[in-house]
Write a protein that holds these residues in place. Sequence first.
Motif, PDB file in Angstrom:
ATOM      1  N   ILE A  78      -4.276   5.267   1.814  1.00 32.37           N
ATOM      2  CA  ILE A  78      -4.819   3.962   2.187  1.00 32.37           C
ATOM      3  C   ILE A  78      -4.438   3.662   3.628  1.00 32.37           C
ATOM      4  CG2 ILE A  78      -4.828   1.489   1.697  1.00 32.37           C
ATOM      5  CD1 ILE A  78      -4.142   2.167  -1.211  1.00 32.37           C
ATOM      6  N   TYR A  99       0.821  -1.215   0.000  1.00 32.97           N
ATOM      7  CA  TYR A  99       0.000   0.000   0.000  1.00 32.97           C
ATOM      8  C   TYR A  99       0.856   1.266   0.000  1.00 32.97           C
ATOM      9  CZ  TYR A  99      -4.458  -2.433   0.654  1.00 32.97           C
ATOM     10  OH  TYR A  99      -5.593  -3.201   0.479  1.00 32.97           O
ATOM     11  N   TYR A 151      -8.464  -2.487   4.738  1.00 34.34           N
ATOM     12  CA  TYR A 151      -7.914  -1.158   4.495  1.00 34.34           C
ATOM     13  C   TYR A 151      -8.828  -0.420   3.526  1.00 34.34           C
ATOM     14  CZ  TYR A 151      -3.546  -2.779   6.634  1.00 34.34           C
ATOM     15  OH  TYR A 151      -2.610  -3.288   7.504  1.00 34.34           O
ATOM     16  N   THR A 199     -10.077  -1.541  -0.084  1.00 33.52           N
ATOM     17  CA  THR A 199      -9.066  -1.886  -1.082  1.00 33.52           C
ATOM     18  C   THR A 199      -8.798  -3.392  -1.063  1.00 33.52           C
ATOM     19  OG1 THR A 199      -7.444  -1.151   0.568  1.00 33.52           O
ATOM     20  CG2 THR A 199      -7.964   0.358  -1.244  1.00 33.52           C
TER      21      THR A 199
END
Length: 411
Positions: free
Chosen positions: A291, A284, A301, A350
């Motif tokens: 994020i 990430y 996340y 995500t």
Amino acid sequence: MLSSITLGLFALAAASEASASPKPLPITLQSRKTPRGQFSGIRKRALSAINVPLDDFFLGTDLQWFGNISVGTPPQDVSVVFDTGSTSLEFASTECTSCVQTPKFDPAKSSTFVRGSRTTTLDFATGVGVDPVVNNDYVLTVRSATDTVTVGGVAAKNVSLFTIIDQTPAFNVDPFLGIQGMGSRAQGFFAALVKAGLPSLFSMFLTPNAVGNAELLIGGIDDTKFKGDLTYADQVGSGDWEVESTQITVNGKTTSSLKQRRSIIFDSGTSNILFSTSTTEAMYALISDDIQPFDAEPGAYGLPCDKINGLPAKIDLTFTSQQGTPFNLTIPSSELNVGPFKSDPTICQTLINAFDGLDLVGGSVLKHYYSVWDIGNQRMGFAPNGSSEAMAYFVRPVLELRFCILKPDRT
């Protein structure tokens, strides 16, 4: 879905820095071409390859692909996810008053059904959807049994299975009755089919919802469903389908923590991808500082939905073919957004979930490839999915992938 009876029955259960050594170049999947008609000889054996059409369970994103088997005498249709992350067969029976799926399997209507005496509770580490499991919200109670299982008109007798007699409400959204494990050792009905003459392999054509026509081919390879040649890599797991990866890159960059060897499980029963917390956060960090962990769902996340569209997030998973050549399976940026959280629709979840002790990819990878699961030779094969929409991902000289399903806890 990794399970707890295999593992019990069906459980599973970063600062960026430039690499000092040359990174593997993305390549088109290449290897020995699987000879056309290699499996045509099946027709001369006891059985022909069995084609099982698959439906896509879609709720804004691709979650599961499932199809029908039949159980009992006379046969009763049972819809199941064909799950490479587990090994057993379990499905809802009429004994399960908490199971909302219909029509449930009725043991009383099968003359070949033999009820067992063992009951087991299965706790899952991942659910059918994209959200991480919280507070053991995916739990099944099952009872052992045996019965005749029929797939594609071919019957296997005295197959060990489990009937679901109780389930938690998290399962209620599922449109299918159960799970058929397809682990890396031939078991259950699949072992019976191999004994009857089928080659010990199966192939999956998992397509995006907009494409459709997904299918499972048991005992064969359909070379009309992919472009180019299959590339094979060694399967290194003992029950799970695992392939060793040499590194992960994100948007063409890597870090010391991502440039490590790791065995990655391929699980057709899971939607998202799961990596350890350190690996997840290193990935990430190469996508966006926006994020962040979503506290309401540990392991998940997200970022504000108005910032996610168009965000570059191409993930390359590097493996080595049986010929010693590196190749990439690529998760395209379009897979990053799996939709808004129910508890806060302004935040979009995500793709990568944190799960320490587990490196796993699912449908988010597999729906971009034709995959061959070769039990007899303990290897996995990949080629670009041949559907027109999926092929749009393969304009680059690399493969592109994505995953989702239930896995019982590995603890």
